[in-house]
Motif scaffolding. Structure first.
Motif, PDB file in Angstrom:
ATOM      1  N   ARG A  35       0.836  -1.208   0.000  1.00 59.40           N
ATOM      2  CA  ARG A  35       0.000   0.000   0.000  1.00 59.40           C
ATOM      3  C   ARG A  35       0.871   1.258   0.000  1.00 59.40           C
ATOM      4  O   ARG A  35       0.709   2.133   0.827  1.00 59.40           O
ATOM      5  CB  ARG A  35      -0.986  -0.010   1.169  1.00 59.40           C
ATOM      6  N   SER A  68       2.365   4.851  -1.375  1.00 64.06           N
ATOM      7  CA  SER A  68       1.798   6.088  -1.915  1.00 64.06           C
ATOM      8  C   SER A  68       2.917   6.970  -2.453  1.00 64.06           C
ATOM      9  O   SER A  68       4.070   6.836  -2.045  1.00 64.06           O
ATOM     10  CB  SER A  68       1.051   6.847  -0.811  1.00 64.06           C
ATOM     11  N   ILE A  80      -0.376   7.427  -5.569  1.00 54.75           N
ATOM     12  CA  ILE A  80      -0.856   6.629  -6.690  1.00 54.75           C
ATOM     13  C   ILE A  80      -1.473   7.557  -7.720  1.00 54.75           C
ATOM     14  O   ILE A  80      -1.730   8.729  -7.450  1.00 54.75           O
ATOM     15  CB  ILE A  80      -1.900   5.579  -6.263  1.00 54.75           C
ATOM     16  N   ILE A 126      -4.809   8.282  -9.402  1.00 51.76           N
ATOM     17  CA  ILE A 126      -6.233   8.021  -9.175  1.00 51.76           C
ATOM     18  C   ILE A 126      -6.954   8.057 -10.517  1.00 51.76           C
ATOM     19  O   ILE A 126      -6.962   9.097 -11.190  1.00 51.76           O
ATOM     20  CB  ILE A 126      -6.821   9.057  -8.200  1.00 51.76           C
ATOM     21  N   HIS A 139       0.200  12.758  -5.870  1.00 52.78           N
ATOM     22  CA  HIS A 139      -0.880  12.049  -6.543  1.00 52.78           C
ATOM     23  C   HIS A 139      -1.125  12.681  -7.923  1.00 52.78           C
ATOM     24  O   HIS A 139      -0.910  13.883  -8.117  1.00 52.78           O
ATOM     25  CB  HIS A 139      -2.170  12.118  -5.731  1.00 52.78           C
ATOM     26  N   TYR A 163      -8.276   6.083  -0.038  1.00 53.90           N
ATOM     27  CA  TYR A 163      -7.668   4.751  -0.166  1.00 53.90           C
ATOM     28  C   TYR A 163      -6.651   4.569   0.956  1.00 53.90           C
ATOM     29  O   TYR A 163      -6.254   5.530   1.623  1.00 53.90           O
ATOM     30  CB  TYR A 163      -7.002   4.580  -1.538  1.00 53.90           C
ATOM     31  N   GLY A 217      -2.977   3.890   2.116  1.00 52.03           N
ATOM     32  CA  GLY A 217      -1.662   4.074   1.535  1.00 52.03           C
ATOM     33  C   GLY A 217      -0.575   4.212   2.574  1.00 52.03           C
ATOM     34  O   GLY A 217      -0.673   3.679   3.683  1.00 52.03           O
ATOM     35  N   ARG A 250      -0.695   0.292  -7.686  1.00 52.21           N
ATOM     36  CA  ARG A 250      -1.876   0.218  -6.831  1.00 52.21           C
ATOM     37  C   ARG A 250      -1.995  -1.142  -6.154  1.00 52.21           C
ATOM     38  O   ARG A 250      -2.529  -1.261  -5.049  1.00 52.21           O
ATOM     39  CB  ARG A 250      -3.126   0.517  -7.659  1.00 52.21           C
ATOM     40  N   ARG A 282      -5.464  -2.406  -4.763  1.00 52.22           N
ATOM     41  CA  ARG A 282      -6.237  -1.582  -3.838  1.00 52.22           C
ATOM     42  C   ARG A 282      -7.406  -0.896  -4.546  1.00 52.22           C
ATOM     43  O   ARG A 282      -7.283  -0.470  -5.678  1.00 52.22           O
ATOM     44  CB  ARG A 282      -5.339  -0.516  -3.196  1.00 52.22           C
ATOM     45  N   VAL A 333      -9.785   2.277  -4.829  1.00 54.55           N
ATOM     46  CA  VAL A 333      -9.991   3.682  -4.497  1.00 54.55           C
ATOM     47  C   VAL A 333     -11.493   3.920  -4.446  1.00 54.55           C
ATOM     48  O   VAL A 333     -12.223   3.565  -5.383  1.00 54.55           O
ATOM     49  CB  VAL A 333      -9.343   4.601  -5.542  1.00 54.55           C
TER      50      VAL A 333
END
Length: 286
Positions: free
Chosen positions: A57, A59, A61, A63, A135, A223, A225, A276, A279, A281
């Motif tokens: 997980r 970060s 990411i 989206i 992001h 999410y 992260g 990801r 995972r 979102v």
């Protein structure tokens, strides 16, 4: 590895992450074993922090809005901040760190009845207005990204919460170049004394963290992260707002005038999007 710092307010050791601005309240200057250059940047972090590759997980990411799952159970966020009487600023070598001393809390939304206390906010930005956010939204990068960091009061302290799977909650706000942001001016107008890493200053001016939020805080993605800087703890519930806010070009350039811990202009201080790895979102809106 960076040594943890001692926070004078809570009398506890705090790990590197918060220091990055990602939420630390520290007063000491230290040498960094990581940064954003070719030699010590995100591509190299896996050498000292294997979780950069093995983690499930990590970060930030990208989206993808059409793939985000609408969740009708995501209720509105409840954000209660108090204005700061003085603004405590620090160039920690990686970002500008704005320390919070007044009590502020986040509940609701994906964190439900859990209470998260406001600790700090900081930013990531690019060398120009075409990049800088950590992001990305549908592959689009923004000029900067503001992170407002909170810790889960269940654990009693930031230090105890920082490495727990539900220890932190971070609000991510996309910044695009545009009009002057009055709420951020108290920071951007007072960076001349913070050019060198380790520099600190206390500004006798009021700053209300609420003013930094977008007008629409009901529409967001969320999410599970990680902290996006070493030690990359997988402990963050990310809440990324759909609506960006504007900073002026001069305000962004004020950030770019700082010097980082490697002696370079503090620019492009962001980690690229990570895999990801299955995972989901979720979105609070349709």
């Amino acid at each position: 590895m960076l040594k943890p710092q001692v926070d004078e307010q809570f009398g506890m050791k705090l790990p590197t992450y918060l220091m990055l601005g990602h939420m630390l309240v520290s007063c000491r200057v230290w040498a960094s074993d990581w940064g954003y250059t070719e030699e010590n940047g995100p591509k190299t972090w896996k050498k000292d922090y294997p979780i950069a590759v093995t983690g499930r997980r990590q970060s930030p990411i990208n989206i993808v809005s059409r793939k985000a799952e609408y969740d009708s159970d995501l209720k509105p966020l409840n954000i209660e901040y108090l204005p700061e009487d003085e603004v405590k600023l620090k160039n920690n070598g990686h970002t500008i760190d704005i320390q919070i001393t007044q009590p502020g809390f986040l509940t609701g939304g994906p964190v439900g009845n859990q209470q998260f206390r406001l600790a700090q906010f900081h930013l990531h930005w690019g060398a120009d207005d075409t990049r800088g956010s950590e992001h990305t939204i549908d592959g689009e990068a923004f000029a900067a990204e503001l992170h407002i960091v909170h810790w889960n009061t269940t654990y009693g302290s930031f230090a105890a919460a920082v490495d727990k799977s539900d220890g932190l909650a971070v609000l991510g706000i996309m910044i695009e170049s545009g009009d002057v942001h009055p709420g951020f001016s108290v920071v951007s107008d007072n960076l001349d004394g913070l050019i060198q890493p380790g520099s600190t200053d206390t500004i006798s001016s009021s700053l209300d963290p609420t003013d930094l939020l977008p007008d629409n805080i009901d529409d967001y993605w969320t999410y599970e992260g990680s902290v996006p800087i070493p030690p990359l703890y997988e402990s963050v519930r990310w809440i990324v707002f759909k609506e960006p806010v504007e900073f002026s070009h001069d305000q962004l350039n004020a950030l770019r005038s700082l010097i980082d811990s490697d002696g370079n202009p503090m620019q492009d201080n962001f980690r690229p999007p990570q895999p990801r790895k299955g995972r989901q979102v979720k979105a609070s809106f349709q």
